[in-house]
Motif scaffolding. Structure first.
Motif, short mmCIF file in Angstrom:
data_model
loop_
_atom_site.label_atom_id
_atom_site.label_comp_id
_atom_site.label_asym_id
_atom_site.label_seq_id
_atom_site.Cartn_x
_atom_site.Cartn_y
_atom_site.Cartn_z
N VAL A 50 0.89 -1.24 -0.02
CA VAL A 50 -0.13 -0.01 0.13
C VAL A 50 0.71 1.31 0.07
O VAL A 50 0.37 2.29 -0.14
N GLY A 51 2.04 0.99 -0.03
CA GLY A 51 3.09 2.52 0.30
C GLY A 51 4.38 2.27 0.12
O GLY A 51 4.92 0.82 0.11
N HIS A 57 12.28 3.92 0.45
CA HIS A 57 11.26 3.85 -0.43
C HIS A 57 10.96 2.28 -0.76
O HIS A 57 10.67 1.81 -1.60
N ARG A 58 11.02 1.50 0.20
CA ARG A 58 10.79 0.05 0.48
C ARG A 58 9.27 -0.06 0.51
O ARG A 58 8.47 0.60 0.89
N ALA A 110 4.37 -0.29 -7.70
CA ALA A 110 5.02 -1.58 -7.77
C ALA A 110 6.57 -1.22 -8.41
O ALA A 110 7.37 -1.83 -7.91
N PHE A 111 6.64 -0.13 -9.23
CA PHE A 111 7.86 0.11 -9.79
C PHE A 111 8.20 1.64 -9.33
O PHE A 111 7.55 2.62 -9.97
N ASP A 112 9.20 1.56 -8.19
CA ASP A 112 9.24 2.96 -7.66
C ASP A 112 10.96 3.42 -8.10
O ASP A 112 11.79 2.69 -7.52
N LYS A 390 9.63 -9.49 -2.26
CA LYS A 390 9.87 -8.09 -2.23
C LYS A 390 8.63 -7.40 -2.26
O LYS A 390 8.38 -6.60 -1.05
N LEU A 391 7.74 -7.42 -2.88
CA LEU A 391 6.50 -6.41 -2.95
C LEU A 391 5.39 -7.27 -2.06
O LEU A 391 4.48 -6.75 -1.49
#
Lengths: 1001, 110
Positions: A50-51, A57-58, A110-112, A390-391
């Motif tokens: 959710v963030g 930025h994990r 998802a891709f930051d 990871k996600l």
């Protein structure tokens, strides 16, 4: 599969499957159920990510089911103006049309891109900002800070004014109960049945506290949650009880003053516009019963922040209250009994529990057997040392707690964890209580109470349902008895028929996350503080927990370290080699959870921010085209531009007209004090530097008021109305403090004087008519006063009638012109103003505002206290020695004026400045030097206090405070400006009509 | 927000109605014009700033308008008593000692 999410468990939870709610997250449509929080609805739809975290930025998920949530922060958007950032998804209830967005990610969740911070994280360890970005100096402001500010952070603040309303209420009660769990409800019932006035508040949408997820509790033969709802119903109908749901006690202040904020509409799909969004309750309670419960702690291991990893109690809450399974294959890692119940509940609901990993070697055998009986593998004396994925968490790495054999990797899609329960001592600590470490139970508990308060239940370290209920009932009854004279026995009895197990505790880093390991084992999720950061802080020399906190920012995020403080402390204590109580806990400060500015500000914004004071002539001035300026709370006419005129042109015209014909000015805002009594003259003699004893009735005197230190405090004209009556005027801004100053002396230093002081500032409207034709203009309106120069010269006072209205007329001038200040009762101000204007305007009279008043008085060298004085200027410095009574033996400031520094040569003195080029208007506040060729820092010898273009003189005029100024007449000085140096010549302060003849008409 | 007892109104009122007015029991010297610089400095500039019981002036500015005196514990912020202007300074030995003990405890803990 349920419409409201794949993870809904049929038959579980208390929500009604038919009551669906549509909402969006990051633009995607989802369905939840009425009563869901955003968090429960997202998990039901299998959304855990959710963030992104603040610094690295994990990817972050939902870690709790309540207000303590550190990670699941989202923006909630209702419309363009109603976008609220950093809302905890675990607290926000969903409603139809709710739109939530994730934060701190770009281009997508998802891709930051910012996640590169995670890879480069050795660069971003604790204290990095203090060390890394120091050079070059300018780069901090222009390069490092903007980049860091952009990359680090949470949500984006709304850019439009808040359209919502916020209400505010004050309320008094006998007993305030904070927390609506079992202890709070029991205490409230007991106090209320005893007859006390009770307020019960709870921050959640539903009361019951832990009863919302704990299935074992049975009270009065009812399931715990059912009992809680019945208790709330019983309280709600009592006249002496106010039940406040969704209401957070956010601050505990002095003398049992507690701030509560009630969230009234955030959970509603279409709030009534007449309903405030939030309501601030400022409660003054005779006694406070704190029943704040306890907050579960997480376990500290590598990658313990992966989405899908959460507190065991949260998983249980999602299942038992919301009917949502947090995963399909849920690993359990615990040092506490209560996680077993989560595992057992999930297992019974059909969720696979691959293993319970218990750090303890010898946990409660009953629980272990029960889990094993359900087919759950229990690994005691083991630790989870890492999380894969990871996600979303994909596996957990399990090793024996004391190391040794090979690690086992167990695939999971969620991990629930518990390191034990931290008593919530926030409110107690905010009340200025000092927590005490309990070695046996390894927790901080309330110590002595500095205020009239008591803690009950879990926040007091009371273990067990029966003990909590007993304690709370007694506390409620005692509080009622001691605060309410008419209290009786409460008669409330609650039987406890069953309860869960909550024993077990660990603090600090878990096995595998110890010193010397390179990994991210998070202590504080919201501020991205790892166990390693805390050890680094100690290594860098931070030995106090206060320093460790500030160096690492542990516990400094908006969640105030509800999960992290104790772990952080334990890790610091271990690194320091000192016991936890010796290292100490930091103080909890308000607010307990983030509180909106709206709630604090309430109605006090926009036009209601501060009272606006308008004179009785305001509307007429508005109609005449006045531009207004704020002077304190007053709106004052600044200048009256005519068609095509800018301010400069308007002021030039007004200045000329006053000197050539006449002008009318609204002087109502002047402070006015009526000083009455047989000793009135003696009193003024003491308060002003000037002598007043011999001032005749019907005469005016300009007076200067000093403080005891000898510096000018205020000035004004004083009229002797009668032997025992004076009409004193003060500066516009000075009126309240001058009255305060006078009252102070009258009440405490000169109480023997028979004097009475009354503020009359608002009682009189004051119309100043100034200029050569002033007398001619007002004469026809005046009855009972002979205005001729002979009988009514400059500095005279008389009472009569103007336009048939009783008036006090001052023959005085702040312009250097012959002039009158007409005081009439405020209600008649407008009518007299209009009458004089109608006669004067055809004769060439103009209206003038404060700017022209400023220019005209500066042309005459009249000072304005606060502009040409700054609290370090004596009457002598201002060239007003004549106003200091030489023969007086006492007045306020008499001794201060004789202090060595005040009589020494070289003081800054008020002089006039001539600008040599004849056209440049100096900047007020500009610094003055004797030699502009010196290298900086230059030796400053003064500053420009007043500066204007004088149309009447045809050149700029200025006054300045300059060192030894009276002895520098004719000398050239310099005003260095960024682009050039301006040459000035020192002169006297009277620029216009040096002989002063004009004033006499 | 503190509640302050006004000795003239004889009731506790919210702090918003009051204004602090500096240290109490600093009397303006009767013959102020003739005192020495040192005496003036002591009268005008020197203040106690104690840790513990502070005697201070307050004014019920948005109430009865009267100035009065208060004894307040600067550690706990608690008002020990309030009394009318001109009344003698009350002896608050017990409270002062307690605070001294507290302060010493604080020192030894450091």
């Amino acid at each position: 599969m349920s419409a409201a999410g794949a993870n809904r468990i049929a038959g579980a939870g208390r929500l009604t499957p038919a009551n669906t709610v549509r909402f969006t997250f990051d633009g995607r449509d989802y369905t939840g159920l009425e009563g869901d929080t955003l968090a429960s609805a997202l998990i039901a739809n299998d959304v855990h990510l959710v963030g992104r975290s603040f610094k690295y930025h994990r990817p972050r998920g939902i870690q709790t089911a309540g207000p303590e949530e550190p990670s699941a922060l989202v923006g909630i958007r209702r419309d363009a103006a109603r976008h609220v950032p950093n809302i905890r998804a675990t607290v926000q209830e969903i409603h139809d049309g709710l739109a939530a967005v994730s934060q701190n990610r770009w281009p997508s969740l998802a891709f930051d891109i910012g996640a590169v911070n995670d890879i480069g994280s050795p660069l971003f360890s604790a204290g990095v900002y203090y060390k890394t970005f120091m050079w070059p100096k300018a780069a901090w402001k222009h390069v490092y800070e903007p980049v860091i500010r952009n990359a680090a952070g949470l949500g984006v603040a709304p850019d439009q004014p808040d359209p919502d309303r916020y209400a505010s209420r004050y309320v008094h009660c006998d007993v305030l109960v904070i927390g609506g769990g079992v202890a709070g409800l029991a205490a409230a019932l007991s106090a209320a049945e005893s007859g006390a006035q009770v307020i019960l508040c709870d921050e959640n949408a539903n009361m019951g506290g832990a009863l919302r997820f704990e299935g074992e509790a049975k009270l009065d033969g009812l399931e715990g949650y059912e009992w809680a709802q019945q208790a709330v119903d019983r309280l709600s109908v009592m006249d002496n009880v106010r039940v406040l749901q969704r209401t957070t006690a956010f601050g505990y202040y002095a003398q049992n003053f507690v701030g509560l904020v009630e969230r009234v509409t955030d959970h509603l799909p279409a709030p009534d516009p007449d309903t405030p969004r939030e309501r601030l309750w400022q409660v003054r309670a005779k006694r406070v019963i704190i029943a704040a419960g306890a907050i579960e702690r997480h376990m500290v291991f590598a990658n313990n922040d992966r989405p899908g990893i959460m507190l065991a109690s949260a998983a249980r809450m999602y299942l038992n209250h919301y009917g949502v399974a947090v995963g399909r294959k849920v690993g359990v890692y615990t040092a506490n009994d209560s996680a077993y119940a989560a595992a057992i509940d999930l297992k019974k609901a059909g969720v696979d529990i691959p293993a319970i990993v218990d750090l303890r070697t010898d946990p409660d055998s009953g629980l272990v057997e029960e889990a094993k009986g359900l087919g759950i593998r229990v690994l005691t004396g083991h630790a989870v040392t890492g999380a894969g994925g990871k996600l979303r968490v994909a596996s957990m790495t399990v090793e024996p707690a004391n190391g040794g054999s090979k690690a086992e990797i167990i695939p999971v899609d969620a991990i629930v964890m518990s390191a034990g329960w931290t008593p919530s001592v926030h409110m107690y600590s905010q009340s200025r209580g000092k927590v005490v470490w309990n070695e046996e139970s390894q927790r901080f508990l309330p110590g002595e109470y500095p205020q009239d308060a008591v803690s009950v239940g879990a926040c007091n370290g009371t273990d067990g349902l029966q003990a909590s209920v007993t304690e709370a009932l007694a506390a409620g009854e005692t509080a009622a008895k001691e605060t309410c004279p008419k209290a009786k026995k409460s008669g409330v009895k609650i039987t406890v028929d069953g309860e869960g197990k909550w024993a077990g505790n660990m603090v600090g880093a878990g096995p595998g996350a110890g010193a010397g390991k390179v990994m991210k084992a998070f202590v504080d999720f919201q501020n991205d503080v790892t166990a390693k950061d805390i050890r680094l802080a100690v290594q860098e020399g931070m030995h106090s927990i206060e320093h460790v906190k500030r160096f690492t920012t542990n516990g400094m995020a908006t969640d105030q370290g509800k999960l992290s403080n104790l772990h952080g402390l334990a890790i610091a204590a271990e690194a320091l080699g000192r016991p936890i109580p010796k290292v100490g806990l930091t103080t909890f400060r308000p607010p307990y959870t983030p509180t909106t500015f709206g709630a604090i500000v309430g109605h006090a914004r926009g036009k209601l921010f501060d009272p606006t004071r308008k004179t009785p002539m305001h509307v007429a001035e508005e109609a005449a085209g006045a531009v207004f300026e704020d002077v304190g709370q007053w709106k004052r006419a600044w200048y009256y531009p005519r068609a095509g005129e800018d301010m400069h042109a308007a002021v030039n015209r007004e200045c000329r007209t006053v000197r050539e014909v006449a002008g009318m000015f609204d002087a109502t805002t002047l402070g006015k004090i009526e000083v009455v009594g047989p000793d009135a003259a003696q009193f003024l003699d003491l308060l002003y530097t000037n002598p007043f004893m011999k001032l005749g009735v019907g005469k005016l005197r300009y007076g200067i008021m000093c403080r005891e230190d000898g510096f000018i405090y205020d000035d004004g004209v004083v009229a002797r109305v009668a032997e025992d009556r004076f009409h004193v005027t003060t500066t516009t801004g000075g009126a309240p403090r001058v009255l305060h100053h006078m009252e102070d002396y009258l009440q405490t230093e000169f109480p023997h004087l028979k004097v009475w002081l009354t503020s009359t500032s608002e009682q009189w409207a004051v119309i100043a008519v100034q200029g050569p034709k002033a007398r001619e203009i007002i004469e026809p309106f005046v009855e009972g006063i002979d205005l001729s120069n002979e009988t009514f010269p400059h500095m005279s006072y008389a009472e009569g009638k103007v336009c048939g209205v009783p008036a006090r007329v001052f023959r005085m001038s702040f312009t250097g012109e012959a002039g009158y200040e007409i005081n009439v009762p405020a209600d008649f101000g407008r009518q007299v103003w209009d009458a004089i204007y109608e006669r004067g305007a055809p004769m060439g009279m103009c209206l003038y505002g404060t700017e022209t008043m400023h220019v005209l008085r500066a042309e005459k060298g009249y000072i304005i206290v606060g502009q040409d004085t700054d609290g370090t200027v004596t009457p002598h410095d201002a060239g007003l020695s004549w106003a200091v009574g030489k023969k007086k033996t006492d007045f306020v400031g008499i001794r201060g004026l004789n202090r060595p520094d005040l009589t020494a040569p070289g003081r800054r003195q008020l002089v006039g400045l001539k600008v040599k080029d004849g056209k440049t208007v100096l900047e007020e506040g500009a610094q003055i030097v004797a030699n502009h060729n010196q290298s900086p820092p230059m030796n400053i010898i003064g500053w420009v206090s007043s500066s204007y273009w004088s149309e009447n003189c045809g050149h700029p005029i200025a006054m300045a405070l300059v060192e030894d100024g009276f002895n520098l007449m004719g000398k050239t000085l310099y005003v260095p400006m960024p682009d050039r140096v301006i040459e000035v010549e020192v002169r006297d302060t009277v620029f216009f009509d040096k002989e002063g003849g004009w004033i006499h008409g | 927000m503190l509640l302050i007892h006004c000795p003239y109104c004889e009731e506790k009122r919210p702090e918003l109605e009051f204004r602090h007015a500096g240290e109490a029991h600093v009397a303006r010297p009767a013959d102020i014009a003739n005192i020495s610089d040192a005496e003036f400095a002591h009268y005008f500039f020197y203040r106690d700033n104690p840790k513990g019981v502070a005697y201070e002036r307050w004014r019920h500015i948005h109430g009865c308008g009267r100035f009065f005196n208060a004894a307040r514990d600067t550690i706990s912020d608690k008002f020990l008593t309030t009394y009318k202007a001109g009344e003698p300074k009350p002896e608050l030995v017990e409270a002062a000692n307690e605070n001294k003990a507290e302060a010493q405890k604080g020192n030894s803990a450091k």
